[in-house]
Design a protein around this motif. Structure first.
Motif, PDB file in Angstrom:
ATOM      1  N   THR A  16       0.834  -1.204   0.000  1.00 35.69           N
ATOM      2  CA  THR A  16       0.000   0.000   0.000  1.00 35.69           C
ATOM      3  C   THR A  16       0.866   1.251   0.000  1.00 35.69           C
ATOM      4  O   THR A  16       0.574   2.234  -0.700  1.00 35.69           O
ATOM      5  N   ARG A  17       1.948   1.228   0.773  1.00 37.03           N
ATOM      6  CA  ARG A  17       2.876   2.362   0.775  1.00 37.03           C
ATOM      7  C   ARG A  17       3.462   2.581  -0.616  1.00 37.03           C
ATOM      8  O   ARG A  17       3.632   3.717  -1.070  1.00 37.03           O
ATOM      9  N   ARG A  20       1.066   4.357  -3.367  1.00 33.98           N
ATOM     10  CA  ARG A  20       0.754   5.782  -3.254  1.00 33.98           C
ATOM     11  C   ARG A  20       1.605   6.602  -4.219  1.00 33.98           C
ATOM     12  O   ARG A  20       2.821   6.448  -4.295  1.00 33.98           O
ATOM     13  N   THR A  23       4.770   8.480  -2.868  1.00 31.49           N
ATOM     14  CA  THR A  23       5.892   7.740  -2.294  1.00 31.49           C
ATOM     15  C   THR A  23       7.174   8.030  -3.064  1.00 31.49           C
ATOM     16  O   THR A  23       7.205   7.948  -4.295  1.00 31.49           O
TER      17      THR A  23
END
Length: 207
Positions: A16-17, A20, A23
């Motif tokens: 999920t990180r 984004r 990121t």
């Protein structure tokens, strides 16, 4: 062929990180390597081990070691982003390389580089690439590895889609596929949806 999708909470959180848009390349690379190292545990679940005699500080005993040499084959360039994470768990793994680009007219993968390791016929091969989209690059890379004489091959990716899994499983039904996520589909430009964009650009900070 077996397809394995990982559902571990640590992998879901890190992926999920990575998805984004905000990121950074640094955080993207770090999370990619961390996910790769977590996935290796499951990938190696059925790898044969051989007994060996060892001496502990207390006595002689029997231990176990991975029976075959391990060779990583990153598909250049994005596959390089998974190598450090896997080697952190298997530091003795050797690295072969397959470089591919997509022909703008035919849309087919074209080989521009390939370098194998020694004893590849007896080795346990991990072909790695963050994305399994159309499946073209993965199929071509495994074609090359089989031409080298490799027998035991597994494919590891971060994000896959049904179209890519189907294409790869039909072309190489003997190769198990491991993915952190099976996403929804390909869009008209052959990007995985929801995906995470161009993995190579996000790893290396290029456009």
């Amino acid at each position: 062929m077996a397809f394995t999708e990982f559902k571990h909470p640590l992998i879901l959180d890190k992926l999920t990180r990575m998805r984004r848009i905000e990121t950074s390349s640094k955080d993207f690379r770090e999370n990619l390597n961390e996910i790769a190292s977590l996935m290796v545990y499951e990938v190696f679940r059925d790898v044969p081990v051989a007994p060996i005699k060892i001496k502990t500080p207390v006595t002689d005993t029997i231990g176990y070691t991975i029976e075959s040499p391990v060779v990583l084959v990153p598909i250049l360039r994005a596959g390089l982003g998974m190598v450090d994470g896997i080697q952190s768990i298997i530091p003795t793994a050797r690295i072969a390389h397959v470089g591919l680009y997509r022909d703008e007219v035919t849309k087919q993968p074209v080989q521009y580089f390939a370098k194998k390791t020694s004893d590849i016929e007896q080795s346990f091969i991990l072909v790695v690439d963050p994305m399994l989209a159309t499946g073209g690059s993965a199929i071509k890379a495994i074609d090359i590895v089989k031409e080298w004489g490799a027998k035991t091959i597994k494919f590891i990716c971060l994000v896959a889609c049904p179209e890519g899994v189907d294409a790869l499983s039909k072309a190489h039904p003997d190769v198990d596929i491991f993915a952190a996520s099976l996403d929804e589909k390909l869009d008209a430009d052959s990007y995985i949806v929801p995906g995470l964009g161009d993995a190579g650009d996000r790893i290396f900070g290029t456009k």
